[in-house]
Design a protein around this motif. Structure first.
Motif, short mmCIF file in Angstrom:
data_model
loop_
_atom_site.label_atom_id
_atom_site.label_comp_id
_atom_site.label_asym_id
_atom_site.label_seq_id
_atom_site.Cartn_x
_atom_site.Cartn_y
_atom_site.Cartn_z
N PHE A 444 0.84 -1.20 0.00
CA PHE A 444 0.00 0.00 0.00
C PHE A 444 0.88 1.25 0.00
N ASP A 445 0.54 2.21 -0.85
CA ASP A 445 1.09 3.55 -0.71
C ASP A 445 0.45 4.15 0.54
N LYS A 446 1.11 5.12 1.18
CA LYS A 446 0.55 5.68 2.41
C LYS A 446 -0.43 6.81 2.14
N THR A 447 0.07 7.92 1.62
CA THR A 447 -0.75 9.12 1.49
C THR A 447 -1.85 8.95 0.45
N GLY A 448 -3.08 9.14 0.89
CA GLY A 448 -4.22 9.06 -0.02
C GLY A 448 -4.70 7.64 -0.27
N THR A 449 -3.95 6.65 0.23
CA THR A 449 -4.36 5.26 0.05
C THR A 449 -4.73 4.67 1.41
N LEU A 450 -3.71 4.52 2.28
CA LEU A 450 -4.01 4.09 3.66
C LEU A 450 -4.60 5.25 4.46
N THR A 451 -4.17 6.46 4.10
CA THR A 451 -4.66 7.65 4.82
C THR A 451 -5.65 8.42 3.96
N GLU A 452 -6.30 9.41 4.56
CA GLU A 452 -7.32 10.18 3.86
C GLU A 452 -6.71 11.02 2.74
N GLY A 453 -5.42 11.35 2.85
CA GLY A 453 -4.80 12.17 1.82
C GLY A 453 -5.03 13.65 2.01
N LYS A 454 -5.68 14.01 3.12
CA LYS A 454 -5.92 15.43 3.44
C LYS A 454 -5.38 15.71 4.83
N PRO A 455 -4.08 16.00 4.94
CA PRO A 455 -3.48 16.23 6.26
C PRO A 455 -4.09 17.44 6.95
N ARG A 456 -4.12 17.39 8.27
CA ARG A 456 -4.65 18.52 9.03
C ARG A 456 -3.73 18.82 10.22
N VAL A 457 -3.80 20.06 10.69
CA VAL A 457 -2.96 20.50 11.82
C VAL A 457 -3.45 19.82 13.09
N THR A 458 -2.52 19.22 13.83
CA THR A 458 -2.89 18.53 15.08
C THR A 458 -2.29 19.20 16.32
N ASP A 459 -1.08 19.79 16.20
CA ASP A 459 -0.40 20.39 17.35
C ASP A 459 0.31 21.67 16.93
N ILE A 460 0.34 22.66 17.85
CA ILE A 460 1.17 23.87 17.66
C ILE A 460 1.99 24.05 18.94
#
Length: 768
Positions: A444-460
């Protein structure tokens, strides 16, 4: 090179397939020809500058087969429906004459039941009237079965005998022998009345017509997936004229640029872009997503999707063969018309089968004739040597017709690929369908395949020297710097800032630093946003934030450092969330005994964290896009059959290198050349479903081939009189015809069992 699909009429068996392919390939300029018996079509690749399509069609017709009008799917469906009606009509006529003929021939022999019989037709009292009546009843049956003789003898003269040739030769021998004996009866040799074969010829043709009728009906059911897809598209569109008036026109008349109005509850006729109005559209037929998708001006809409709520107008962009639905239909049709490697065995056998059968029939008939002349005790009761030899000859020819052999593979592929399409799995051909059942490793490719492919900010995280800078302040500055970037991570910062309602400062200058981050120049100073490598290059000290970055990376998040004036301002962590179905898909594949690996360009710590969430053990991290194909090749070097699952764009080399390339798509870009299988619903559980479907289809093909080969392996010796040699019964040609017809129908019926296939999360729950 041009590729065209040509409908072929008149094919009856695997030998016909070989003959048509040979005829087409003999045309100068033709590079490839693949003929499918189940779909009755030929896929031809040729040089359009060297040969015209009309010349290819002429070659098919010269070989003895028809080329019906191919004007659209509707015309093809009507043609096939008409062919089925014609077959049933011919069978009805044949049965109307062959049943009384069979009664007349058999009733006098079955004395134990004392069946009623006209006195004027008693064979011992009025032999010539009896023989003439049989002939008159047989002639209409022979007439409705004329096609067997026209095609069969033409193929025989071309030294390429087929199923029709076997039927034609066998029944001709029976009729000529019967005519010979009828002439003897007319001359006063009344004993010849026991050697009439009119009923055998008539009943053989009738049973073959019955088998062909049932086979045609069953073959029609194998193409139901295509019919369902075609039925999704509306027949008309509501086009808005220059004066604003709406006019309903046929879908074929819509051209790109037309403005189309869509009412609530109506289907969208073609692909296009919304111009005005807001609505929600049910796109489940493309994406599998049950919830309607909101649409506004500028959004794309697709043919055959359902407008759920508001009225809107859109511009037609893609019409006819260019729509997403048309591409899906074309993919399924191409897949159903393709051949799996396993089919080559049947093709090779069929190429030599009919000539060998003719030789076996002649040898068996001649051997029994000579043997019975020398030893009359070998003759069955009431048989003369010539009648005995002819019975064996006809039985071998009739029982050995290779219909079942020709249908064994294509029917299963048609049903299997059609069933896949019904479940949002587009399998591009028989080879992909066959290879999928041997998969031992799924990457499996990771980004957009295993994952949603839409990264979001989690921590600052603010650096110690950030002073009065707040989290929102840091995010606003970093998002302003990233606004000119198209990188997914940068876009995640912009989306988060907009969600928080922050005002983004516009930089005076912007530069993208490939593989490291970005540099932006504001009126009050410069800002860097990027990875650790960028900070090290510019001499920015990370301090305590280095450990914090390690912690975030260990959680599967990507830390982005922000620096101003050469000092670190803080870290903004971004994460791509694992899809809900990813872990379930991985667990299902492991239950099936398949190894699962993940391939990504991310750093090892982030990749390991994502792999843990998805339940994957083997991780190939920090792999550049151009190196992904090499990693797949390494796995193949370990003796593994590898499937690569990716988005079909960045992963194109790896998808092409894999034994089976599986593209994750939203159903609108189904023509990705790099993939063998397209998952329209972007649901990773469909990977397991595709493999499960492949296993069941290949099992079905092997069952069909076993029965087809087994039937002939057992049937031919029995017809040749092997059982009679040991005191057993002699096979009547009528029963041979019934067995042959039944074998073809049974093969198609077995393929139709695949229609019961149901996708499930666990293999144990799959039906097949």
């Amino acid at each position: 090179m041009t590729t065209q699909t040509i409908p072929i009429g008149g094919m009856t068996c695997a030998a016909c397939v070989g003959r048509v392919e040979k005829a087409i390939r003999a045309v100068a300029g033709v590079e490839r020809a693949v003929v499918n018996l189940a779909t009755e079509k030929a896929s031809v690749s040729y040089d359009a500058e060297a040969v015209r399509l009309s010349a290819i069609k002429a070659a098919v017709e010269k070989a003895g087969y028809a080329v019906p009008d191919s004007a659209g799917a509707d015309a093809d469906a009507l043609r096939k429906a008409k062919a089925v009606r014609t077959l049933w009509t011919k069978f009805a006529v044949a049965a109307a004459f062959s049943l009384p003929l069979l009664y007349i021939a058999m009733a006098p022999m079955i004395t134990a039941f004392r069946l009623p019989f006209p006195a004027a037709l008693r064979p011992m009292s009025f032999p010539f009237v009896y023989a003439l009546t049989e002939l008159l009843l047989a002639l209409p049956v022979i007439a409705v079965g004329y096609r067997f003789y026209v095609v069969g003898y033409k193929a025989l003269l071309a030294r390429s005998p087929n199923m029709d040739s076997l039927i034609a030769v066998g029944t001709t021998a029976a009729v000529l022998y019967s005519l010979y004996n009828t002439a003897h009866i007319a001359l006063g040799s009344f004993g010849a009345v026991d050697s009439l074969y009119f009923e055998s010829a008539a009943v053989i043709i009738t049973l073959i017509l019955l088998g062909k009728s049932l086979e045609a009906v069953s073959k029609g059911r194998t193409g139901e997936a295509i019919k369902k897809l075609m039925g999704l598209q509306p027949k008309t569109a509501l086009v808005v004229g220059k004066d604003g008036a709406e006019q309903e026109i046929p879908i074929d008349e819509v051209v790109p640029g037309d403005v189309i109005s869509v009412k609530p509850g109506a289907k969208i006729p073609v692909d296009g872009t919304v111009l005005e109005g807001r609505t929600a559209i049910d796109e489940s037929m493309l994406t599998g997503e049950s919830m309607p998708v909101g649409k506004k001006a500028g959004d794309a809409v697709y043919a055959a999707t359902l407008n759920a709520t508001g009225a809107f107008r859109f511009r037609a962009d893609k019409v006819g063969a260019d729509t997403a639905l048309a591409q899906i239909i074309r993919l399924v049709e191409d897949a159903q018309g393709s051949k799996a490697p396993i089919a080559k065995l049947a093709d090779v056998v069929a190429g030599v089968f009919v000539p060998v059968v003719c030789a076996v029939a002649l040898l068996a008939g001649a051997a029994w004739y000579v043997a019975s002349l020398h030893n009359p005790a070998l003759l069955p009761a009431g048989y003369l040597p010539l009648r005995f030899a002819l019975t064996v000859f006809i039985s071998v020819l009739v029982i050995a017709c290779p219909c079942a052999l020709g249908l064994a593979t294509p029917t299963a592929i048609m049903v299997g690929t059609g069933k896949g399409a019904e479940n949002g799995i587009l399998i591009k051909g028989g080879e992909a369908l066959e290879t999928a059942h041997k998969i031992t490793t799924v990457v499996f490719d990771k980004t957009g395949t295993l994952t949603e492919g839409k990264p979001r900010v989690t921590d600052i995280v603010l650096a110690e020297g950030a002073g009065a800078l707040t989290e929102d302040g840091l995010l606003a500055r970093a998002a302003g710097a990233e606004k000119g970037s198209e990188h997914p991570l940068g876009q995640a910062l912009v989306r988060e800032a907009e969600t928080r309602g922050l005002e983004l400062p516009a930089p005076d200058d912007f530069a993208s630093l490939t593989g490291r981050g970005i540099e932006a120049r504001f009126a009050d100073g410069d800002m860097l946003v990027g990875n650790r490598k960028l900070m090290e290059e510019r001499g920015v000290a990370l301090g305590d934030c280095a450990a914090e970055a390690e912690r975030l990376a260990g959680e599967g998040k990507t830390p982005m450092f922000a620096a101003e004036g050469g000092l670190l301002a803080g870290i903004i962590a971004v994460a791509d969330v694992v899809k809900p179905s990813s872990r379930a898909a991985v667990e299902t594949l492991r239950r099936m005994g398949i190894q699962v690996a993940m391939l990504t360009g991310d750093n090892a710590r982030t990749a390991a964290a994502i792999a843990r969430q998805a339940g994957i053990d083997r991780v190939l991290a920090e792999v550049l896009p151009q190196d992904k194909a090499a990693e797949v090749k390494k796995l193949q070097g370990e003796g593994r059959t590898v499937a690569m699952v990716g988005d079909g764009i960045n992963d194109a080399p790896a998808l092409a290198q894999a034994d089976v390339g599986i593209a994750i798509g939203n159903g609108t870009d189904v023509a990705m050349e790099s993939a063998d299988i397209v998952l329209m619903r972007s649901d990773l559980l469909d990977v397991a479903t595709a493999i499960d479907l492949s296993k069941k289809t290949i099992r079905n093909i092997k069952q069909n081939l076993f029965w087809a080969f087994g039937y002939n392996t057992v049937g031919i010796p029995v017809a040749a009189g092997v059982l009679h040699l040991f005191g057993g019964p002699l096979l009547n040609p009528i029963f041979a015809a019934a067995a042959m017809s039944l074998s073809s129908v049974s093969v198609v019926s077995n393929a139709l069992r695949l229609k019961r296939f149901k996708p499930a999360a666990l293999p144990a729950q799959s039906a097949g």
